[in-house]
Write an enzyme that holds these catalytic residues in place. Sequence first.
Site, PDB file in Angstrom:
ATOM      1  N   ILE A 150       1.130  -1.207   0.655  1.00  0.00           N
ATOM      2  CA  ILE A 150      -0.111  -0.085   0.096  1.00  0.00           C
ATOM      3  C   ILE A 150       1.122   1.204  -0.564  1.00  0.00           C
ATOM      4  CG2 ILE A 150      -1.811   1.316   1.072  1.00  0.00           C
ATOM      5  CD1 ILE A 150      -2.314  -2.121  -0.110  1.00  0.00           C
ATOM      6  N   GLN A 201      21.819   0.079 -22.055  1.00  0.00           N
ATOM      7  CA  GLN A 201      22.848  -0.377 -22.970  1.00  0.00           C
ATOM      8  C   GLN A 201      24.013   0.414 -23.426  1.00  0.00           C
ATOM      9  OE1 GLN A 201      23.131  -3.982 -23.599  1.00  0.00           O
ATOM     10  NE2 GLN A 201      24.649  -3.993 -25.570  1.00  0.00           N
ATOM     11  N   GLU A 203      -1.730  -1.025 -10.605  1.00  0.00           N
ATOM     12  CA  GLU A 203      -2.289  -0.873 -11.009  1.00  0.00           C
ATOM     13  C   GLU A 203      -3.129  -1.879 -12.060  1.00  0.00           C
ATOM     14  OE1 GLU A 203      -3.957   3.291 -10.289  1.00  0.00           O
ATOM     15  OE2 GLU A 203      -2.383   3.876  -9.272  1.00  0.00           O
ATOM     16  N   GLU A 217      -0.921  -8.122 -17.771  1.00  0.00           N
ATOM     17  CA  GLU A 217      -2.023  -9.342 -18.191  1.00  0.00           C
ATOM     18  C   GLU A 217      -3.402  -9.285 -18.203  1.00  0.00           C
ATOM     19  OE1 GLU A 217       2.028 -11.006 -17.688  1.00  0.00           O
ATOM     20  OE2 GLU A 217       0.570  -9.850 -16.387  1.00  0.00           O
TER      21      GLU A 217
END
Length: 389
Positions: free
Chosen positions: A157, A343, A370, A374
Amino acid sequence: MSFQLNEEHEAFRKVVRDFAEHEIAPHVREWDKAHHFPVDTVQKMGELGLFGLNAPEEYGGAGGDFTTLCVAIEELGRIDQSIGITLEAGVGLGINPILTFGTDDQKQRWLPDLVAGRTIAAFGLTEPDAGSDAGATRTRATLDGGQWTVNGSKAFITNSGTDMTSVVTVTARTNDPAEGGRPEISAIMIPAGTPGFTVEPAYDKLGWHISDTHGLTFDDCRVPEENLLGARGKGYAQFLAVLDDGRIAIAALAVGLAQGCLDLSLRYAKERHTFGVPIGARQAVAFSLSDLAVSVEAARLLTYKAAWLKDAGRPAAELKQAASIAKLYATEAAVTATRVATQVFGGNGFMEEYPVARFYRDAKILEIGEGTSEVQRMLIARGLGLPVQ
């Protein structure tokens, strides 16, 4: 059709950029190393009006649009992601639920100090065993004698344990699981310092070292019945509504990170010489940075399109789809940006004295918080009419 922010937005961007470069940038490495939450600086952000950008004037806010908040988050995130998420969560998860669902008394009690940045609020949704599956909430709240008794725990949290945290809104199951049926999830406001409310030690995180993040425990924590935020049983739905705005704001935070990586890499590619020429003259570096510039521009356009939809009051389904698209693309672009920048910097990119190393650590959480990537793909697929489980 315009693809530019208006003059007011751009003038405001300069104000926030100046603040970030002078009040934050010189101290970030020290704060990050010490895992220090800079209360004084956060309160200066309040004095600048950042926490009240889109709050009504009656509570001390500027009454501005959501796009303005995204500009502020982007510019803070360009310098440091921890400070950017402090504003994003302070407004999106702290102020907005109270502003949107609170009673007049709740608004009068909490909003003036929150909007002014004198205090900060948090929202407790995630639990150790209920992350993306927020409907599996196990925290319980029972009503008896005009008081809620809360038992359970929350995880990860933000803004929950600072010296300026005033209140945490938590989701809890308010019906008896033994009765069967769907969980009744409600939102309950718990002031800091309430007996039975324990803020656990700060997490030892990979990134966001300056941001305040804790687990929370509730052990027979009692608060008045009037601390219910919004309608009983609507806490989960309320949070989902707030989350759409939050995903756009996280996208803005990601755009700031990607822009910061591009700025730093361009400067380094012009200054760093090998074999007698700047490394930016090398096609491999030049093409990498060209691709990075394209992804930054695309992420920004998706983000501010979603912010415009929010400000224009477009239909919820349209906004939800745009928010998920912006969040998914911008956060994944940000993670890629840190890999490209590191890089370009070579061995120096692996050294903590260079900001790209901090950005590399900070970026990954953007694809998680949030709503994971997926989850965003699932929501986008549903928006396309696919029967995704």
